[in-house]
Design an enzyme around this catalytic site. Structure first.
Site, PDB file in Angstrom:
ATOM      1  CE1 TYR A   1      -3.708   2.156   0.782  1.00 42.95           C
ATOM      2  CE2 TYR A   1      -2.201   3.448   2.254  1.00 42.95           C
ATOM      3  CZ  TYR A   1      -3.616   3.247   1.882  1.00 42.95           C
ATOM      4  OH  TYR A   1      -5.121   4.524   1.971  1.00 42.95           O
TER       5      TYR A   1
ATOM      6  CD1 TRP B   1      -1.458   7.676  -0.805  1.00 47.06           C
ATOM      7  CD2 TRP B   1      -1.214   9.764  -1.721  1.00 47.06           C
ATOM      8  NE1 TRP B   1      -3.065   7.540  -0.600  1.00 47.06           N
ATOM      9  CE2 TRP B   1      -2.531   8.960  -1.582  1.00 47.06           C
ATOM     10  CE3 TRP B   1      -1.382  10.387  -2.601  1.00 47.06           C
ATOM     11  CZ2 TRP B   1      -3.643  10.233  -1.375  1.00 47.06           C
ATOM     12  CZ3 TRP B   1      -2.623  11.418  -2.650  1.00 47.06           C
ATOM     13  CH2 TRP B   1      -3.582  11.031  -1.844  1.00 47.06           C
TER      14      TRP B   1
HETATM   15  N1  LIG Z   1      -1.393  18.181   2.924  1.00 47.64           N
HETATM   16  C1  LIG Z   1      -1.503  17.103   3.120  1.00 47.64           C
HETATM   17  N2  LIG Z   1      -2.993  16.458   2.483  1.00 47.64           N
HETATM   18  C2  LIG Z   1      -3.278  15.448   2.219  1.00 47.64           C
HETATM   19  C3  LIG Z   1      -2.584  14.634   3.125  1.00 47.64           C
HETATM   20  C4  LIG Z   1      -1.268  15.248   3.099  1.00 47.64           C
HETATM   21  O1  LIG Z   1      -0.322  14.452   3.605  1.00 47.64           O
HETATM   22  N3  LIG Z   1      -0.934  16.483   3.553  1.00 47.64           N
HETATM   23  N4  LIG Z   1      -2.764  13.298   2.668  1.00 47.64           N
HETATM   24  C5  LIG Z   1      -4.170  12.917   1.861  1.00 47.64           C
HETATM   25  C6  LIG Z   1      -4.922  11.554   2.196  1.00 47.64           C
HETATM   26  S1  LIG Z   1      -4.479   9.909   1.150  1.00 47.64           S
HETATM   27  C7  LIG Z   1      -6.134  11.581   2.775  1.00 47.64           C
HETATM   28  S2  LIG Z   1      -6.997   9.957   2.421  1.00 47.64           S
HETATM   29  C8  LIG Z   1      -6.838  13.855   3.123  1.00 47.64           C
HETATM   30  C9  LIG Z   1      -7.805  12.370   4.414  1.00 47.64           C
HETATM   31  O2  LIG Z   1      -8.536  13.603   4.270  1.00 47.64           O
HETATM   32  P1  LIG Z   1      -8.533  14.051   6.465  1.00 47.64           P
HETATM   33  O3  LIG Z   1      -9.155  11.959   7.012  1.00 47.64           O
HETATM   34  O4  LIG Z   1     -10.412  14.618   6.033  1.00 47.64           O
HETATM   35  O5  LIG Z   1      -8.092  14.282   6.769  1.00 47.64           O
HETATM   36  P2  LIG Z   1      -7.384  14.945   8.525  1.00 47.64           P
HETATM   37  O6  LIG Z   1      -6.010  15.843   8.359  1.00 47.64           O
HETATM   38  O7  LIG Z   1      -6.698  13.140   8.643  1.00 47.64           O
HETATM   39  O8  LIG Z   1      -8.400  15.370   9.466  1.00 47.64           O
HETATM   40  C10 LIG Z   1      -9.249  16.343   9.272  1.00 47.64           C
HETATM   41  C11 LIG Z   1      -9.978  16.693  10.827  1.00 47.64           C
HETATM   42  O9  LIG Z   1     -10.502  16.025  11.105  1.00 47.64           O
HETATM   43  C12 LIG Z   1     -10.603  16.148  12.680  1.00 47.64           C
HETATM   44  N5  LIG Z   1     -11.361  15.072  13.356  1.00 47.64           N
HETATM   45  C13 LIG Z   1     -10.362  14.629  13.796  1.00 47.64           C
HETATM   46  N6  LIG Z   1     -10.900  14.072  14.454  1.00 47.64           N
HETATM   47  C14 LIG Z   1     -12.416  14.126  14.614  1.00 47.64           C
HETATM   48  C15 LIG Z   1     -13.980  13.257  15.503  1.00 47.64           C
HETATM   49  O10 LIG Z   1     -13.401  12.494  16.341  1.00 47.64           O
HETATM   50  N7  LIG Z   1     -14.833  14.339  14.718  1.00 47.64           N
HETATM   51  C16 LIG Z   1     -14.688  15.455  15.037  1.00 47.64           C
HETATM   52  N8  LIG Z   1     -15.527  16.728  14.281  1.00 47.64           N
HETATM   53  N9  LIG Z   1     -13.472  15.508  13.281  1.00 47.64           N
HETATM   54  C17 LIG Z   1     -12.310  14.940  13.544  1.00 47.64           C
HETATM   55  C18 LIG Z   1      -9.286  16.741  12.405  1.00 47.64           C
HETATM   56  O11 LIG Z   1      -9.039  17.920  13.598  1.00 47.64           O
HETATM   57  C19 LIG Z   1      -8.208  16.981  11.345  1.00 47.64           C
HETATM   58  O12 LIG Z   1      -7.869  18.286  11.227  1.00 47.64           O
HETATM   59  O13 LIG Z   1      -6.111  14.055   3.121  1.00 47.64           O
HETATM   60  C20 LIG Z   1      -5.277  13.977   1.889  1.00 47.64           C
HETATM   61  N10 LIG Z   1      -4.363  15.364   1.947  1.00 47.64           N
HETATM   62  N1  LIG Z   2      -2.288   7.672  12.613  1.00 41.84           N
HETATM   63  C1  LIG Z   2      -2.315   8.132  10.883  1.00 41.84           C
HETATM   64  N2  LIG Z   2      -2.013   6.707  10.399  1.00 41.84           N
HETATM   65  C2  LIG Z   2      -2.372   7.139   9.126  1.00 41.84           C
HETATM   66  C3  LIG Z   2      -2.818   8.418   8.782  1.00 41.84           C
HETATM   67  C4  LIG Z   2      -3.417   8.869   9.722  1.00 41.84           C
HETATM   68  O1  LIG Z   2      -4.548  10.103   8.835  1.00 41.84           O
HETATM   69  N3  LIG Z   2      -2.933   8.831  11.032  1.00 41.84           N
HETATM   70  N4  LIG Z   2      -3.361   8.389   7.665  1.00 41.84           N
HETATM   71  C5  LIG Z   2      -3.735   7.111   6.871  1.00 41.84           C
HETATM   72  C6  LIG Z   2      -3.967   7.165   4.948  1.00 41.84           C
HETATM   73  S1  LIG Z   2      -5.249   8.422   5.098  1.00 41.84           S
HETATM   74  C7  LIG Z   2      -2.806   6.570   4.100  1.00 41.84           C
HETATM   75  S2  LIG Z   2      -3.087   7.157   2.704  1.00 41.84           S
HETATM   76  C8  LIG Z   2      -1.519   6.466   4.604  1.00 41.84           C
HETATM   77  C9  LIG Z   2      -0.600   6.857   3.588  1.00 41.84           C
HETATM   78  O2  LIG Z   2       0.736   5.976   4.333  1.00 41.84           O
HETATM   79  P1  LIG Z   2       2.148   5.930   2.804  1.00 41.84           P
HETATM   80  O3  LIG Z   2       1.347   6.220   1.086  1.00 41.84           O
HETATM   81  O4  LIG Z   2       2.759   4.508   2.725  1.00 41.84           O
HETATM   82  O5  LIG Z   2       2.900   7.508   2.714  1.00 41.84           O
HETATM   83  P2  LIG Z   2       4.005   7.719   1.924  1.00 41.84           P
HETATM   84  O6  LIG Z   2       4.698   8.396   3.122  1.00 41.84           O
HETATM   85  O7  LIG Z   2       3.234   8.475   0.926  1.00 41.84           O
HETATM   86  O8  LIG Z   2       4.640   7.099   1.014  1.00 41.84           O
HETATM   87  C10 LIG Z   2       4.835   6.677  -0.060  1.00 41.84           C
HETATM   88  C11 LIG Z   2       6.583   5.859  -0.725  1.00 41.84           C
HETATM   89  O9  LIG Z   2       6.806   6.269  -1.783  1.00 41.84           O
HETATM   90  C12 LIG Z   2       8.131   6.374  -1.765  1.00 41.84           C
HETATM   91  N5  LIG Z   2       8.069   6.661  -3.043  1.00 41.84           N
HETATM   92  C13 LIG Z   2       7.666   7.586  -3.715  1.00 41.84           C
HETATM   93  N6  LIG Z   2       7.647   7.287  -4.794  1.00 41.84           N
HETATM   94  C14 LIG Z   2       8.001   6.026  -5.145  1.00 41.84           C
HETATM   95  C15 LIG Z   2       8.502   5.590  -6.876  1.00 41.84           C
HETATM   96  O10 LIG Z   2       8.268   6.284  -7.845  1.00 41.84           O
HETATM   97  N7  LIG Z   2       9.058   4.174  -6.366  1.00 41.84           N
HETATM   98  C16 LIG Z   2       8.990   3.369  -4.691  1.00 41.84           C
HETATM   99  N8  LIG Z   2       9.849   1.912  -5.199  1.00 41.84           N
HETATM  100  N9  LIG Z   2       9.000   4.510  -3.807  1.00 41.84           N
HETATM  101  C17 LIG Z   2       8.725   5.267  -3.959  1.00 41.84           C
HETATM  102  C18 LIG Z   2       8.600   7.109  -1.118  1.00 41.84           C
HETATM  103  O11 LIG Z   2       9.758   7.018  -0.763  1.00 41.84           O
HETATM  104  C19 LIG Z   2       7.597   7.112   0.460  1.00 41.84           C
HETATM  105  O12 LIG Z   2       8.788   5.825   1.090  1.00 41.84           O
HETATM  106  O13 LIG Z   2      -1.091   6.413   6.089  1.00 41.84           O
HETATM  107  C20 LIG Z   2      -2.278   6.292   6.908  1.00 41.84           C
HETATM  108  N10 LIG Z   2      -1.504   6.320   8.237  1.00 41.84           N
HETATM  109 MO   LIG Z   3      -4.950   8.976   2.508  1.00 38.00          MO
END
Ligand SMILES: Nc1nc2c(c(=O)[nH]1)N[C@H]1C(S)=C(S)[C@@H](COP(=O)(O)OP(=O)(O)OC[C@H]3O[C@@H](n4cnc5c(=O)[nH]c(N)nc54)[C@H](O)[C@@H]3O)O[C@H]1N2
Ligand SMILES: Nc1nc2c(c(=O)[nH]1)N[C@H]1C(S)=C(S)[C@@H](COP(=O)(O)OP(=O)(O)OC[C@H]3O[C@@H](n4cnc5c(=O)[nH]c(N)nc54)[C@H](O)[C@@H]3O)O[C@H]1N2
Ligand SMILES: [Mo]
Length: 768
Positions: free
Chosen positions: A111, A113
């Site tokens: 899994y 990004w």
């Molecule tokens: N800059 C940046 N943007 C991203 C990403 C990133 O890594 N960096 N990741 C992307 C990815 S993979 C995803 S899946 C999306 C995720 O998007 P979301 O799941 O919406 O993102 P989060 O930042 O986890 O949560 C949003 C807010 O929910 C609030 N929250 C937490 N717990 C609760 C609760 O119990 N109740 C309520 N009402 N609010 C709560 C927190 O204050 C938090 O800031 O974002 C994407 N956007």
């Molecule tokens: N506590 C907590 N945990 C969370 C979340 C949260 O809200 N709270 N959010 C969850 C969510 S929504 C998500 S989506 C996940 C995200 O978790 P990940 O998607 O696993 O996190 P990334 O740091 O984006 O990891 C991407 C990796 O791919 C590598 N990479 C980038 N490009 C390439 C390429 O071209 N080739 C290869 N071989 N490698 C590459 C980068 O160096 C990096 O190490 O985390 C989850 N974990």
């Molecule tokens: Mo995500």
């Protein structure tokens, strides 16, 4: 000679200044109305000590051969080997595991990004490679939306992402909406990232347009900054994890005041009666009224009464963020969001209804899924897959039974884990448990470019070229800007792309021609572009021929037309003529299917279920703070945590943790001080930032600090850098979805009194 070439990432498109074939500067493209700084430092990290330039093998694995690692995986030095040796080792080990243990013993869920490019997308590459090689154990669903992906098809039909198309869209709200009540806010920083790339960040612009059009916003979240200041949102800050109770209180109030849309509830939904009996307390003697809700959420009953009135009398969007289902019982909150919307009178009417994650990425901007070509995968001869967040369970308990969406399944016995393009030591919960589970397989192979935690915890590391060092093109999921990804740097000598590495392995394993189909990477890129061009032409969207596209660097597509078939609207108009793909053809307020599974943690209609960890429960007596580990403002997950922008946000080299001044005072913590954050699962250091933007009782430590245990390979070791996943629980959201639940997490914290341990994760491991 200098030239300007384009490239793309998940967080934006860039113009790269290239001098003598080498990138020297990178700036967001001029047409992006809302660029960010997440690409800052991207060029700096391409070289330097953390960049891996030769294949690496863990010393013990090389000396003693494959086998369970008993704590040495992650703790031992590495030995640099030449490429021929590395390929022979990986190919030989894959062949051994497949013949001795069967193809299901290879785990390739992998899994994450990884890069935005359509062709070099590492997940596509690894899945194709492992499928053609005989198959593997795969994963299903995501860390992003694990619980809603499984519950919503039962409730509103369609596939796991149908919610994104059926939910309210921003243009809709701007035209006809009056109120957006957003559970989990609309954090503008979450719009930075969009899977597959984003040519123009327009989603925050839509928020502004709605505000200008007179739409009012309510930010229901423990963090005030989850709504941009310009929205002037009303801030309601419930205890984390209690949104279902809050929504039930609103629902009860709608019924009490006779304002629920009984016509829609009876004509277009099933199960209203049953749910109404739960709401009123006929079933369990507990009326879910605003007083009941207020006691659970710690939001005044009067606030809930006023909000219920506004919801009933305004064209309202009930938006539920994904963070709310990354929790225990995470299915309930989106199910309840749909039901509250169905009750409100706005569902299926212009400008209102349910939305599943407006504010994230480009959600609500371009709902249509387009025919974008991907690298063909072929079938997986192994039928096996696990819900993605159950990886530690699988490694720790092969053969153990588990439930998933009405099925009883069994974990396979995995011997070889192969990762490319993700970082489990970022994304998984309870990392101390993962460290233990990670010792079990015989072998862990990864492709990485940097000495990040995944590379350190692998047996064989094949270093790969970065996206800047190869040619590709990107198309965003809800964006549809087609951007060229030029090669703007040479990879370090001998370092291959993921594709070249897999092709070399496939040759050794006897399926080289099947893997490459005789194409070079350049030929594949042109082929996938041509297929994308054909696909979009079928939708009436024209793209130039490749050569023209490649020299201009970008192909813009027209602004999306409003979605013609707004399916909730059609359902409202005539549910018989436009049924949903649910068993009843309607919205399932009560799902006989879900009820038939008999899960106590996911019953047949939305229900308030007390989680193990929340501020109102017994566990809060020992660990009195609720940890929110949200998406970082300064990075994409763990990517570029070693680059300038993310490092600048640190406090004494640690990830910042937000806490309320009252909580800080009670614990003797000052702003800018390093604290130890802990619970029974682990402990990490973080840098205190005091702010009244966070609700008392809540601390916010974003994800993504590189995992930095003081004693790698030992589970209970202090994490020095501020990775919240040493604290979060590794429990499935429920037996239905088995989604991740980092959001249900209590912690305590105290000032760190001792000398500050040095950060280890930004120094490469010992190499022999
Ligand atoms: N800059 C940046 N943007 C991203 C990403 C990133 O890594 N960096 N990741 C992307 C990815 S993979 C995803 S899946 C999306 C995720 O998007 P979301 O799941 O919406 O993102 P989060 O930042 O986890 O949560 C949003 C807010 O929910 C609030 N929250 C937490 N717990 C609760 C609760 O119990 N109740 C309520 N009402 N609010 C709560 C927190 O204050 C938090 O800031 O974002 C994407 N956007
Ligand atoms: N506590 C907590 N945990 C969370 C979340 C949260 O809200 N709270 N959010 C969850 C969510 S929504 C998500 S989506 C996940 C995200 O978790 P990940 O998607 O696993 O996190 P990334 O740091 O984006 O990891 C991407 C990796 O791919 C590598 N990479 C980038 N490009 C390439 C390429 O071209 N080739 C290869 N071989 N490698 C590459 C980068 O160096 C990096 O190490 O985390 C989850 N974990
Ligand atoms: Mo995500």
């Amino acid at each position: 000679m200098a030239e300007r070439l384009r490239t793309a990432t998940h967080v934006g498109s860039y113009e790269v200044r290239v001098e003598d074939g080498r990138a020297v500067a990178l700036t967001p493209v001029a047409e992006d109305p809302w660029p960010n700084r997440l690409g800052d430092g991207l060029l700096d990290v391409q070289r330097g000590p953390l960049r891996i330039t030769r294949p690496m093998v863990r010393a013990g694995w090389l000396e003693r051969g494959p086998g369970p690692a008993h704590g040495s995986r992650g703790a031992e030095p590495f030995v640099a080997v030449d490429w021929e040796t590395a390929y022979d080792l990986v190919a030989g080990e894959l062949a051994r595991v497949r013949s001795e243990h069967g193809d299901a013993a290879v785990y390739g869920g992998s899994y994450g990004w990884g890069s935005a490019g359509r062709f070099h997308h590492p997940q596509s590459q690894i899945h194709r490679f492992l499928r053609l090689g005989g198959g593997y154990t795969d994963s299903v669903n995501s860390y992003s939306a694990g619980a809603m992906e499984v519950i919503l098809p039962h409730v509103i039909g369609g596939d796991s992402w149908a919610f994104a198309e059926r939910g309210v869209q921003w243009p809709d709200i701007a035209r006809d909406g009056e109120l957006v009540v957003s559970f989990g806010g609309l954090a503008p920083k979450n719009a930075y990232a969009n899977a597959g790339g984003v040519g123009r960040h327009v989603q925050p612009e839509w928020q502004r347009r709605c505000k200008q059009a007179g739409v009012a916003f309510v930010n229901v979240s423990p963090l005030r900054t989850d709504a941009a200041d310009l929205l002037e949102a009303e801030w309601i800050a419930p205890r984390p994890g209690t949104d279902v109770a809050l929504m039930l209180g609103l629902a009860h109030e709608l019924v009490r005041t006779g304002r629920h849309d009984l016509d829609f509830l009876t004509r277009c939904c099933v199960g209203w009666d049953r749910f109404a009996r739960y709401l009123s307390g006929d079933v369990d003697g507990v009326a879910k009224d605003v007083r009941w809700a207020a006691a659970i959420c710690e939001v005044a009953a009067g606030v809930l009464m006023r909000l219920a009135e506004r919801i009933a009398t305004r064209r309202t969007t009930i938006n539920v963020s994904w963070s709310l289902q990354r929790m225990r019982h995470g299915e309930q909150v989106h199910w309840m969001g749909v039901v509250l919307s169905a009750m409100s009178g706005s569902l299926g009417r212009p400008g209102g209804g349910y939305a599943g994650g407006l504010g994230i990425s480009q959600m609500g901007v371009r709902p249509r899924r387009h025919r974008i070509a991907a690298l063909p995968q072929g079938p997986n001869a192994v039928g096996e897959s696990i819900p993605v967040a159950r990886i530690a369970d699988m490694l720790l308990a092969p053969g153990a039974p588990y439930e998933y969406d009405g099925e009883r399944r069994t974990y396979p016995h995995v011997r070889l884990v192969y990762w490319a393009g993700g970082n489990p030591f970022h994304h998984h919960q309870d990392l101390n448990r993962l460290v233990e589970a990670w010792q079990r397989p015989d072998t862990v192979v990864c492709h990485e470019s940097w000495w990040n935690p995944l590379a350190r915890f692998s047996d064989v590391v094949l270093p790969v070229a970065t996206p800047l060092e190869r040619e590709d093109f990107a198309v965003g999921m809800m964006d549809l800007t087609v951007t060229a990804m030029h090669r703007v740097l040479e990879p370090p000598p001998g370092v291959p792309t993921d594709y070249e590495a897999f092709a070399a392995l496939a040759r050794r394993l006897g399926f080289g021609p099947a893997f490459t189909e005789g194409r070079t990477a350049a030929a594949w890129v042109r082929e996938l572009y041509a297929r994308t061009r054909d696909g979009l032409a079928g939708e009436g969207i024209g793209l130039p021929y490749f050569e023209e596209f490649w020299s201009s660097g970008v192909a813009r597509t027209p602004e999306p037309a409003p979605v013609p078939e707004r399916s909730f609207a059609l359902l409202r108009a005539d549910p018989g003529a436009h049924p949903f793909e649910t068993p009843s053809g309607r919205i399932e307020i009560y799902s006989a299917t879900v009820a038939s599974f008999g899960y106590d943690d996911c019953p047949g209609h939305p229900t308030w279920l007390e989680p193990e960890e929340w501020l109102g429960g017994r566990a809060a007596r020992r660990h009195g703070l609720h940890l929110v580990s949200n998406q970082p403002r300064t990075r994409l997950h763990s990517q570029l945590d070693h680059a300038a922008h993310s490092r600048k946000s640190e406090v004494h080299g640690r990830e910042p943790i937000l806490l309320h001044p009252d909580d800080a005072r009670a614990r003797g913590v000052a702003d800018g001080q390093v604290v130890r954050v802990f619970n029974d699962r682990g402990a990490c250091l973080a840098g205190a930032r005091l702010t009244t933007d966070v609700r008392p009782g809540v601390v916010v430590l974003s994800t993504g600090a590189w995992f930095d245990p003081e004693e790698p390979g030992r589970p209970a070791s202090l994490e020095r850098h501020g990775n919240p996943n040493v604290l979060t629980p590794d429990r499935g959201a429920s037996q239905l979805s088995q989604g991740p639940s980092p959001g249900s997490c209590l912690v305590e914290l105290e000032p760190w009194a001792g000398p500050l341990p040095p950060i280890g994760c930004f120094t490469p491991p010992e190499i022999r």
